[in-house]
Motif scaffolding. Structure first.
Motif, mmCIF file in Angstrom:
data_model
loop_
_atom_site.group_PDB
_atom_site.id
_atom_site.type_symbol
_atom_site.label_atom_id
_atom_site.label_comp_id
_atom_site.label_asym_id
_atom_site.label_seq_id
_atom_site.Cartn_x
_atom_site.Cartn_y
_atom_site.Cartn_z
ATOM 1 N N LYS A 38 -0.580 -1.124 2.641
ATOM 2 C CA LYS A 38 -0.493 -1.505 1.232
ATOM 3 C C LYS A 38 0.926 -1.910 0.861
ATOM 4 C CE LYS A 38 -0.937 0.144 -3.517
ATOM 5 N NZ LYS A 38 -1.318 -1.178 -4.025
ATOM 6 N N CYS A 39 1.902 -1.151 1.377
ATOM 7 C CA CYS A 39 3.308 -1.443 1.078
ATOM 8 C C CYS A 39 3.687 -2.856 1.518
ATOM 9 C CB CYS A 39 4.202 -0.408 1.760
ATOM 10 S SG CYS A 39 5.961 -0.577 1.389
ATOM 11 N N ASP A 41 1.635 -5.361 1.565
ATOM 12 C CA ASP A 41 0.705 -6.295 0.915
ATOM 13 C C ASP A 41 -0.346 -6.843 1.864
ATOM 14 O OD1 ASP A 41 2.087 -6.086 -1.569
ATOM 15 O OD2 ASP A 41 3.588 -7.503 -0.837
ATOM 16 N N ASN A 145 1.057 1.842 -6.919
ATOM 17 C CA ASN A 145 1.667 0.527 -6.717
ATOM 18 C C ASN A 145 3.165 0.621 -6.466
ATOM 19 O OD1 ASN A 145 -0.795 -0.817 -7.158
ATOM 20 N ND2 ASN A 145 -0.486 -0.733 -9.378
ATOM 21 N N HIS A 183 6.974 1.188 -2.333
ATOM 22 C CA HIS A 183 7.971 0.373 -3.021
ATOM 23 C C HIS A 183 8.650 1.228 -4.091
ATOM 24 C CE1 HIS A 183 7.009 -3.407 -1.150
ATOM 25 N NE2 HIS A 183 5.729 -3.294 -1.462
#
Length: 287
Positions: A38-39, A41, A145, A183
């Motif tokens: 996820k980090c 993307d 996020n 992030h």
């Protein structure tokens, strides 16, 4: 973020790559692997790069990242004199917030290397759990996020600053900026002391320009903090409704106890020499 069939297929691919890579440990927690993905993307190649950076730095600095126990005397001292707690829920932007403050103002309690080790144990513990309302729902596939950090400077003195070890500070800042599977979105400094400029002077050489731009100094109360972090997330001690710091600390210690075996298991953290030796035997020209 919910992982659809394609993302799950990518995670399976990354897991097999991880298991076969001679420069990585034997195992990786699947939730942690999803955080890396996820980090980055959803980029498989970028995820691989971040994973390799993370474990390379871990194994280069084993005294902080490998030789650890959340229940040993040094860790107990850290958790007794300082709070390093994730806060409940997420911000409107979907960010996870953590709060750091002194419980005991005695500077003799500071052990900078042990404290840094404890900080990363807390991070590794949380990164193996999804970001549900209480941070413990491992099946929700809810991932923040980004990360927001709040540092409460109340009680912090120049004597505390003098206990810093620059080699440890360098490792901490490098890992924070280059290797975390999240992030960093903001750093909020609250209850700023009058000698804040001296602290900034010490820390600034270790902080990248991009990260320094994320720092917010709150010098006139907490009203300015509420513009970034809802009171529903903040602890009662900071005018919020997110529970007391004592309750949040108790939950953290319970999670650390539950994850103790995982945090100390070299199969998840130490580069597996047997994998590396097998690879050398298969390909003798590899260094």
């Amino acid at each position: 973020m919910k992982f659809d069939a394609e993302a799950e297929a990518h995670i399976n691919e990354l897991y097999e790559w991880f298991k076969e890579n001679p420069k990585l440990p034997k195992e990786i927690d699947r939730i942690l692997l999803k955080r890396f993905y996820k980090c980055m993307d959803g980029s498989i190649e970028d995820t691989k790069k971040l994973i390799k950076t993370n474990y390379s730095m871990r194994n280069k600095h084993a005294h902080i990242f490998l030789d650890r126990d959340p229940a040993d005397a040094d860790s107990k001292q850290t958790f007794d004199y300082a709070d390093l707690v994730p806060l409940p829920g997420l911000t409107e932007e979907g960010y996870k917030v953590s709060c750091y403050r002194l419980r005991d103002f005695d500077p003799s309690k500071v052990n900078h290397t042990a404290d840094t080790k404890a900080f990363f144990m807390v991070s590794d513990c949380r990164f193996s759990m999804c970001d549900g309302d209480d941070g413990s729902d491992e099946d929700s596939d809810m991932f923040a996020n980004g990360e927001v950090q709040i540092f409460d400077m109340n009680g912090y003195t120049l004597k505390h600053l003098s206990k810093m070890t620059f080699s440890t500070l360098r490792i901490y800042m490098a890992f924070l900026q280059e290797a975390l599977p999240v992030h960093l979105k903001a750093i909020h400094i609250i209850n700023c002391p009058p000698y804040l400029d001296k602290i900034v002077t010490v820390l600034k050489p270790f902080i990248s320009r991009e990260v320094f731009k994320l720092i917010h100094f709150h010098t006139a109360g907490l009203d300015s903090l509420y513009k970034y972090v809802s009171r529903s997330i903040l602890p009662e001690e900071y005018g919020g409704t997110g529970g007391t710091l004592d309750k949040l600390r108790a939950q953290l210690l319970a999670n650390l106890s539950c994850k103790r075996e995982y945090l100390m298991d070299p199969n998840y953290w130490k580069v597996d020499d047997s994998k590396r030796n097998t690879e050398r035997r298969r390909w003798p020209f590899m260094s």
